[in-house]
Design a protein around this motif. Structure first.
Motif, mmCIF file in Angstrom:
data_model
loop_
_atom_site.group_PDB
_atom_site.id
_atom_site.type_symbol
_atom_site.label_atom_id
_atom_site.label_comp_id
_atom_site.label_asym_id
_atom_site.label_seq_id
_atom_site.Cartn_x
_atom_site.Cartn_y
_atom_site.Cartn_z
ATOM 1 N N ALA A 1 4.886 5.824 8.931
ATOM 2 C CA ALA A 1 4.446 5.440 7.587
ATOM 3 C C ALA A 1 4.945 6.421 6.538
ATOM 4 O O ALA A 1 5.430 6.012 5.466
ATOM 5 C CB ALA A 1 2.919 5.348 7.546
ATOM 6 N N THR A 2 4.829 7.709 6.804
ATOM 7 C CA THR A 2 5.270 8.696 5.820
ATOM 8 C C THR A 2 6.792 8.671 5.656
ATOM 9 O O THR A 2 7.297 8.878 4.551
ATOM 10 C CB THR A 2 4.791 10.113 6.195
ATOM 11 O OG1 THR A 2 5.232 10.447 7.515
ATOM 12 C CG2 THR A 2 3.273 10.192 6.161
ATOM 13 N N ALA A 3 7.510 8.367 6.737
ATOM 14 C CA ALA A 3 8.968 8.231 6.627
ATOM 15 C C ALA A 3 9.337 7.043 5.747
ATOM 16 O O ALA A 3 10.404 7.038 5.115
ATOM 17 C CB ALA A 3 9.589 8.066 8.019
ATOM 18 N N ALA A 4 8.438 6.060 5.675
ATOM 19 C CA ALA A 4 8.660 4.887 4.830
ATOM 20 C C ALA A 4 8.195 5.119 3.398
ATOM 21 O O ALA A 4 8.250 4.204 2.566
ATOM 22 C CB ALA A 4 7.940 3.680 5.424
ATOM 23 N N TYR B 1 0.844 -1.195 0.000
ATOM 24 C CA TYR B 1 0.000 0.000 0.000
ATOM 25 C C TYR B 1 0.879 1.245 0.000
ATOM 26 O O TYR B 1 1.840 1.347 0.765
ATOM 27 C CB TYR B 1 -0.923 -0.003 1.219
ATOM 28 C CG TYR B 1 -1.924 -1.135 1.180
ATOM 29 C CD1 TYR B 1 -2.963 -1.139 0.260
ATOM 30 C CD2 TYR B 1 -1.808 -2.218 2.047
ATOM 31 C CE1 TYR B 1 -3.873 -2.190 0.204
ATOM 32 C CE2 TYR B 1 -2.712 -3.264 2.007
ATOM 33 C CZ TYR B 1 -3.749 -3.243 1.083
ATOM 34 O OH TYR B 1 -4.645 -4.283 1.030
ATOM 35 N N LYS B 2 0.528 2.197 -0.870
ATOM 36 C CA LYS B 2 1.339 3.399 -1.033
ATOM 37 C C LYS B 2 0.636 4.672 -0.598
ATOM 38 O O LYS B 2 1.273 5.721 -0.490
ATOM 39 C CB LYS B 2 1.767 3.531 -2.505
ATOM 40 C CG LYS B 2 2.617 2.371 -3.000
ATOM 41 C CD LYS B 2 2.992 2.545 -4.469
ATOM 42 C CE LYS B 2 3.863 1.391 -4.947
ATOM 43 N NZ LYS B 2 4.232 1.547 -6.384
ATOM 44 N N LEU B 3 -0.671 4.600 -0.399
ATOM 45 C CA LEU B 3 -1.436 5.784 -0.002
ATOM 46 C C LEU B 3 -2.504 5.374 1.004
ATOM 47 O O LEU B 3 -3.256 4.426 0.765
ATOM 48 C CB LEU B 3 -2.084 6.440 -1.227
ATOM 49 C CG LEU B 3 -2.775 7.795 -1.050
ATOM 50 C CD1 LEU B 3 -2.781 8.564 -2.376
ATOM 51 C CD2 LEU B 3 -4.226 7.648 -0.560
ATOM 52 N N ILE B 4 -2.551 6.080 2.119
ATOM 53 C CA ILE B 4 -3.613 5.924 3.117
ATOM 54 C C ILE B 4 -4.395 7.216 3.146
ATOM 55 O O ILE B 4 -3.812 8.294 3.327
ATOM 56 C CB ILE B 4 -3.051 5.647 4.523
ATOM 57 C CG1 ILE B 4 -2.165 4.404 4.520
ATOM 58 C CG2 ILE B 4 -4.187 5.494 5.536
ATOM 59 C CD1 ILE B 4 -1.375 4.232 5.821
#
Length: 275
Positions: free
Chosen positions: A31-34, A2-5
């Motif tokens: 998550a955003t750091a990843a 998954y690339k967008l939440i």
């Protein structure tokens, strides 16, 4: 992967105390750091969640976004750049405004960067406090001053569900326009242009970013969240979501909005960690 939440704000990302909990804040930052995009997807204005963006480390960042007004606008956080607007025709908003006035509802009219409220009451002030600041009180019984301004959304605060459902039926039978009508926060009936919903906004942004629908997670709790929950590769209802939202979701969190539901989703589906 998954690339967008994308997540609803009120009653989903925010606790009942109108806060992002520390555990959820940490999960979002991880998550955003990843490299995962975390996109607030709200019926409210992007201007009303600037403090939340600061807390999440997303404020004034390039290639980070907010979807506002139930998909009525897509904003890049850097300089709050408006990328897309799907507004309502003035004539339709004016007709809805007159219907709301006749019912003596508290009415919110949203432009891209302003919120105007007619017939404010103390209960509504209490609900908005800590969520929405800087709204403008309308003293005239018309919206002629907005006839040359793009209007993204109009909503009525109607206290009971039966009243909201009755209003939906009345509008559908009296307004000759294919409105997108949804409900939120167990207090609002919301009217958008048919081209504007949270799912369309999410998919438009995902396409811009080169992200497939299967690579999107959408999280919400109420009817205005259903389009994105249905459109995403993984549609999630928080534990406090309405039953009809849970029925459409691929996953229902164990936690509610007060107990780190968003962190649960991130840890489970981004980092493959169980709570």
């Amino acid at each position: 992967m998954y690339k967008l939440i994308t997540s609803d704000m009120d009653e989903t990302l925010l606790s009942d105390a109108k806060k992002i909990t520390p555990k959820t804040e940490a999960a979002i930052k991880r998550a955003t750091a990843a490299g995962v995009h975390f996109v607030p997807n709200t019926g409210r204005s992007f201007l009303s969640i600037q403090d939340n963006l600061i807390q999440m480390g997303l404020s004034q960042k390039e290639d980070q976004y907010v979807i506002s007004y139930n998909g009525g606008a897509i904003i890049e956080n850097k300089e709050n750049k408006v990328l897309q607007v799907n507004g309502l025709p003035y004539e339709i908003v004016n007709q809805l405004f007159e219907i709301g006035m006749n019912e003596k509802a508290c009415i919110h009219v949203y432009t891209v960067d302003e919120l105007y409220i007619w017939n404010m009451n103390q209960n509504e002030k209490d609900y908005l406090d800590g969520r929405v600041d800087g709204w403008k009180l309308m003293r005239e019984n018309n919206i002629k001053f907005l006839q040359d301004t793009p209007i993204t959304k109009i909503i009525f605060n109607i206290a009971n569900e039966a009243g909201r459902l009755s209003m939906r039926d009345y509008v559908e039978s009296h307004v000759d326009f294919a409105l997108n009508i949804t409900f939120s926060s167990d207090r609002y009936i919301e009217f958008n242009d048919p081209t504007a919903d949270k799912g369309r906004g999410t998919m438009a942004l995902a396409k811009k970013l080169g992200i497939k629908p299967s690579e999107v997670i959408a999280i919400g709790d109420n009817s205005n969240d259903l389009p994105m929950i249905k459109a995403a590769g993984l549609g999630v209802s928080v534990a406090n979501g309405r039953d009809f939202v849970k029925a459409e979701a691929d996953y229902i969190t164990q936690a509610d909005n007060n107990h780190d539901a968003i962190a649960e989703v991130i840890n489970k589906f981004i980092f493959n960690e169980e709570e």
